[in-house]
Design a protein around this motif. Structure first.
Motif, mmCIF file in Angstrom:
data_model
loop_
_atom_site.group_PDB
_atom_site.id
_atom_site.type_symbol
_atom_site.label_atom_id
_atom_site.label_comp_id
_atom_site.label_asym_id
_atom_site.label_seq_id
_atom_site.Cartn_x
_atom_site.Cartn_y
_atom_site.Cartn_z
ATOM 1 N N LEU A 26 0.823 -1.212 0.000
ATOM 2 C CA LEU A 26 0.000 0.000 0.000
ATOM 3 C C LEU A 26 0.861 1.268 0.000
ATOM 4 O O LEU A 26 0.585 2.197 -0.776
ATOM 5 C CB LEU A 26 -0.958 -0.016 1.191
ATOM 6 C CG LEU A 26 -1.919 1.167 1.300
ATOM 7 C CD1 LEU A 26 -2.719 1.361 0.025
ATOM 8 C CD2 LEU A 26 -2.854 0.977 2.494
ATOM 9 N N PRO A 27 1.914 1.366 0.830
ATOM 10 C CA PRO A 27 2.767 2.556 0.741
ATOM 11 C C PRO A 27 3.370 2.743 -0.652
ATOM 12 O O PRO A 27 3.433 3.866 -1.163
ATOM 13 C CB PRO A 27 3.858 2.290 1.790
ATOM 14 C CG PRO A 27 3.221 1.357 2.762
ATOM 15 C CD PRO A 27 2.337 0.474 1.935
ATOM 16 N N ALA A 28 3.817 1.653 -1.257
ATOM 17 C CA ALA A 28 4.394 1.751 -2.603
ATOM 18 C C ALA A 28 3.349 2.185 -3.616
ATOM 19 O O ALA A 28 3.649 2.941 -4.555
ATOM 20 C CB ALA A 28 4.996 0.403 -3.009
ATOM 21 N N ASP A 29 2.120 1.735 -3.444
ATOM 22 C CA ASP A 29 1.057 2.112 -4.379
ATOM 23 C C ASP A 29 0.762 3.609 -4.290
ATOM 24 O O ASP A 29 0.563 4.272 -5.317
ATOM 25 C CB ASP A 29 -0.209 1.307 -4.082
ATOM 26 C CG ASP A 29 -1.270 1.501 -5.146
ATOM 27 O OD1 ASP A 29 -1.047 1.062 -6.287
ATOM 28 O OD2 ASP A 29 -2.312 2.115 -4.844
ATOM 29 N N ILE A 30 0.731 4.139 -3.075
ATOM 30 C CA ILE A 30 0.520 5.586 -2.908
ATOM 31 C C ILE A 30 1.621 6.347 -3.633
ATOM 32 O O ILE A 30 1.362 7.306 -4.379
ATOM 33 C CB ILE A 30 0.524 5.955 -1.410
ATOM 34 C CG1 ILE A 30 -0.641 5.278 -0.685
ATOM 35 C CG2 ILE A 30 0.456 7.472 -1.236
ATOM 36 C CD1 ILE A 30 -0.554 5.383 0.831
ATOM 37 N N TYR A 31 2.858 5.916 -3.412
ATOM 38 C CA TYR A 31 4.009 6.609 -3.992
ATOM 39 C C TYR A 31 4.000 6.512 -5.515
ATOM 40 O O TYR A 31 4.236 7.506 -6.215
ATOM 41 C CB TYR A 31 5.281 6.002 -3.421
ATOM 42 C CG TYR A 31 6.543 6.790 -3.690
ATOM 43 C CD1 TYR A 31 6.708 8.063 -3.161
ATOM 44 C CD2 TYR A 31 7.573 6.251 -4.451
ATOM 45 C CE1 TYR A 31 7.873 8.789 -3.387
ATOM 46 C CE2 TYR A 31 8.738 6.969 -4.682
ATOM 47 C CZ TYR A 31 8.880 8.236 -4.150
ATOM 48 O OH TYR A 31 10.039 8.946 -4.386
ATOM 49 N N ALA A 32 3.715 5.309 -6.042
ATOM 50 C CA ALA A 32 3.705 5.112 -7.493
ATOM 51 C C ALA A 32 2.610 5.944 -8.148
ATOM 52 O O ALA A 32 2.830 6.589 -9.185
ATOM 53 C CB ALA A 32 3.508 3.634 -7.815
ATOM 54 N N ARG A 33 1.416 5.934 -7.560
ATOM 55 C CA ARG A 33 0.313 6.712 -8.138
ATOM 56 C C ARG A 33 0.633 8.206 -8.122
ATOM 57 O O ARG A 33 0.327 8.934 -9.076
ATOM 58 C CB ARG A 33 -0.980 6.425 -7.371
ATOM 59 C CG ARG A 33 -1.558 5.035 -7.636
ATOM 60 C CD ARG A 33 -2.809 4.790 -6.793
ATOM 61 N NE ARG A 33 -3.374 3.463 -7.020
ATOM 62 C CZ ARG A 33 -4.225 3.159 -7.994
ATOM 63 N NH1 ARG A 33 -4.621 4.112 -8.827
ATOM 64 N NH2 ARG A 33 -4.695 1.936 -8.135
ATOM 65 N N TYR A 34 1.229 8.670 -7.029
ATOM 66 C CA TYR A 34 1.595 10.084 -6.956
ATOM 67 C C TYR A 34 2.628 10.433 -8.029
ATOM 68 O O TYR A 34 2.489 11.452 -8.733
ATOM 69 C CB TYR A 34 2.141 10.410 -5.570
ATOM 70 C CG TYR A 34 2.887 11.719 -5.527
ATOM 71 C CD1 TYR A 34 2.202 12.936 -5.525
ATOM 72 C CD2 TYR A 34 4.284 11.744 -5.531
ATOM 73 C CE1 TYR A 34 2.889 14.144 -5.525
ATOM 74 C CE2 TYR A 34 4.974 12.950 -5.522
ATOM 75 C CZ TYR A 34 4.280 14.144 -5.519
ATOM 76 O OH TYR A 34 4.959 15.335 -5.529
ATOM 77 N N LEU A 35 3.668 9.621 -8.161
ATOM 78 C CA LEU A 35 4.699 9.913 -9.154
ATOM 79 C C LEU A 35 4.113 9.951 -10.567
ATOM 80 O O LEU A 35 4.498 10.794 -11.386
ATOM 81 C CB LEU A 35 5.818 8.875 -9.080
ATOM 82 C CG LEU A 35 6.734 8.923 -7.852
ATOM 83 C CD1 LEU A 35 7.762 7.801 -7.919
ATOM 84 C CD2 LEU A 35 7.435 10.268 -7.726
#
Length: 714
Positions: A26-35
């Motif tokens: 989930l943390p990686a998904d937040i970061y990937a979507r933001y980028l």
């Protein structure tokens, strides 16, 4: 600049639970979507870890093949991720030919370089009943450091010492309970100690060969702390081969019948996953892994810190062609209703179970994401509760976000026929400044891997919208003058807030974001939209233009706690009922009658004489103080009252089981004549006795609290 993100490859040996989701995905998904919303070149890879002794051993026990197991759980976990909106760019498998090829190429390169591998003929434990060489974790025995009777072959969970199976006293196989045999075998070891100086400088200073490659101030303290603890103890060569019949064959003429140890091939899975994606998309994988400009970030749980911050970087450095990670924002652990997840006693909920049981829950996927985000274990262990789930959903999503969007759309249709009104005031207005500031704060938090803070800023923006609308009260203005220009200004401003919320919701709750964008009749978010919104706000331009026609929101988030409709509460109550049943099972298992019929009790140890026992000086004592030990997530430093005015320092590996604040005043039994030694730099002058059940839960062996200190236990 390429952004290459990885999440720890989940083991295809069973289903994943909520703790896994909160740790690495989930943390990686937040970061990937933001980028992506910032228009960056992003590639996020993951996949199933499908090798290792645990898979072969489970297959033997169940009478099926390893392929049967990995196929089942690869599909189950991949589908669960997709259902919860985890947006991997590629989800690979380590059983594929490309991964085998990539791992073997990596081995050959290190082998050709010379000096990276040490070949040793060693004796290794073998279970004659299972006809299987035993991985370290499948051997138990007495710790030679502290005397703990159930230490594993790789580590003592009581004192935290790193061990090898040969050091254990009275080792037994955890598979059969039999004493394993030592048989000679040859293995390849990666000379990790050779890279100790490089790793120390890279971790502490962020430099390689005098060049700054990352900013250590942006790394989490517990990540650096755990790395330095290992480095300060001195790194040792690590075996990279195993005698197994399932895995990647070691590409060496003298290694027939051996496979690469899973810890060696699993992180190479990030590379093979990248290669596969690039093959399918006409890209060159080296543009990501061998480009000095690449921003490589590993998302993991804290149990994987050593592998991703020391071992894998040393492998990449030894190879010589690869970039090193810019950050490894490891999360701590997530517990469930105050206890560790446990499949055997039904404690917790697995991802596929949540997807199935909450399929009729409105916004169910994002409800879970949101509850986890608001309580992510970013700096310390956290606890998921159904009360918290309900509160975050009702207060944040229903009361703040949903209520604001519903009121704004209703009022826009009432006053302006559903069209965004014109206003003479926008640039440098209170709302325009607030939106620019909120988007900037969220971006700053996300880029620093502070996802909880970013979510808090999102909620604050929704709160600002509600407050602004309530204080401006356009309905009151309309009663006095339906043509009051302030009505248009207020509704224009509120629609800009709604558009900002719809956009910035995407990294956190993507399905909700899409639903709100649909209400506003905007296109689903695309790469670069956050950067575009930032630039529009900076230039004083609107996020949703005058004349644009919107739809009606309605009740986007029906509340769980609702006086008129308890259907959502019933879904939650079913989960509470399961917890009640799990508690009853746990309590029953704790009774002496249940313990007598437990099938998996540890085997009894070899017979000793009374003289052997009489050498132990067991005494009653009371814990006076307790505190965590820096650089250790397992050890606590205790001081105990041993009676007669004597106090002692004790180091005990119980940090994962007890809160230090709860321990002072507790009566205990200690081995008082154990030779003193230092652990994590702290002197330990006694050992506290503990009882451990089959789930690894610990309890003190305690006399009555008023028994007194210093009395003999015999």
């Amino acid at each position: 600049m390429p952004h290459l993100l990885t999440s720890a490859l989940p083991y295809a040996n069973g289903p994943l639970h909520l703790g896994h989701l909160a740790g690495a995905y989930l943390p990686a998904d937040i970061y990937a979507r933001y980028l992506r919303l910032m228009g960056k070149d992003v590639l996020w890879v993951c996949g199933s870890d499908e090798h290792g002794a645990a898979i072969t051993l489970r297959a033997k026990k169940e009478g099926i093949t390893p392929r049967d197991i990995i196929d089942k759980y690869h599909t189950l976990n991949k589908d669960s991720f997709a259902a919860l909106g985890i947006s991997f760019d590629y989800y690979h498998r380590t059983s594929t030919p490309l991964h085998h090829e990539t791992s073997q190429e990596f081995f050959r390169t290190l082998d050709r370089k010379g000096g990276e591998f040490i070949i040793r003929n060693t004796e290794q434990f073998y279970d004659p009943e299972f006809k299987q060489f035993l991985a370290d974790r499948y051997i138990k025995g007495t710790c030679p450091r502290c005397g703990f009777p159930d230490a594993y072959g790789d580590q003592c969970e009581n004192c935290g010492s790193d061990l090898s199976p040969n050091e254990l006293i009275n080792p037994v196989s955890t598979l059969s309970g039999a004493r394993p045999e030592l048989r000679e075998t040859k293995h390849w070891y990666f000379d990790l100690a050779k890279h100790e100086d490089f790793l120390r400088t890279w971790i502490q200073e962020g430099t390689v060969d005098g060049k700054q490659v990352h900013d250590p101030s942006r790394w989490k303290k517990h990540v650096i702390g755990q790395c330095m603890s290992w480095l300060n103890e001195g790194l040792q060569p690590r075996a990279i081969t195993r005698d197994l019949d399932w895995g990647i064959s070691v590409p060496h003429p003298e290694a027939e019948g051996k496979v690469l140890y899973v810890w060696f091939d699993a992180p190479i899975g990030y590379i093979s996953s990248t290669r596969q994606w690039c093959l399918e998309h006409g890209r060159d994988w080296k543009d990501y892994w061998q480009n000095p400009e690449t921003e490589l970030v590993h998302f993991i749980g804290k149990d994987n810190i050593v592998f991703h911050c020391l071992i894998f970087p040393a492998m990449l450095r030894a190879h010589g062609d690869y970039v090193l990670p810019k950050n490894v924002p490891a999360n701590q652990f997530l517990n469930f209703e105050g206890d560790k997840f446990s499949k055997s006693r039904g404690w917790g909920i697995e991802l596929h179970e949540y997807v199935e049981e909450f399929k009729d829950f409105p916004n169910g996927e994002d409800a879970l994401r949101w509850a986890l985000i608001r309580n992510l274990p970013e700096q310390q262990d956290a606890d998921f509760t159904w009360d918290g789930f309900t509160e975050y959903y009702d207060k944040d999503l229903a009361d703040k976000l949903g209520n604001f969007l519903n009121r704004v759309t209703v009022l826009t249709h009432k006053f302006f026929g559903g069209k965004v009104p014109a206003t003479a005031i926008w640039a440098e207005s209170q709302v325009q400044v607030q939106l620019a500031e909120s988007l900037g704060q969220m971006a700053t938090h996300i880029e620093a891997f502070r996802f909880k803070d970013a979510a808090t800023t999102f909620v604050e923006l929704a709160t600002f919208g509600n407050t602004y609308l309530q204080e401006a009260a356009p309905w009151s203005l309309a009663k006095t003058d339906p043509d009051d220009p302030r009505i248009a200004t207020v509704m224009f401003d509120c629609l800009q807030i709604a558009a900002a919320l719809a956009l910035t919701a995407h990294p956190f709750v993507p399905l909700v974001s899409a639903k709100v964008r649909t209400v506003l009749k905007q296109e689903i978010v695309e790469n670069g939209d956050w950067a575009l919104a930032r630039d529009q706000l900076a230039a004083g331009r609107a996020l949703i233009e005058t004349g644009h026609v919107i739809g009606k929101a309605g009740v986007l988030f029906p509340k769980i706690v609702d006086r008129k409709d308890d259907s959502l509460q019933q879904i939650i109550q079913r989960q509470r009922d399961k917890l009640t049943a799990a508690l009853a099972t746990r309590d029953a298992a704790a009774t002496p009658e249940s313990k007598e019929i437990t099938a998996d009790l540890p085997p009894t140890k070899p017979e000793i004489t009374f003289d052997d026992f009489s050498k132990l000086d067991l005494r009653t004592a009371t814990i006076l103080t307790a505190e965590a030990i820096k650089k250790s997530n397992k050890l606590l430093h205790l001081t105990i009252d041993l009676g007669g005015g004597e106090t002692r320092s004790v180091v005990s590996g119980i940090a994962k089981h007890f809160d230090p604040a709860d321990l002072p005043g507790r009566a205990v039994v200690v081995v008082s004549n154990l030779a003193p030694r230092k652990m994590a730099g702290v002197p330990s002058e006694a050992m506290i006795l503990m009882a451990e059940d089959g789930e690894g839960n610990l309890q003190f062996v305690s006399p009555p609290s008023d028994f007194g200190n210093g009395w003999t236990v015999r």
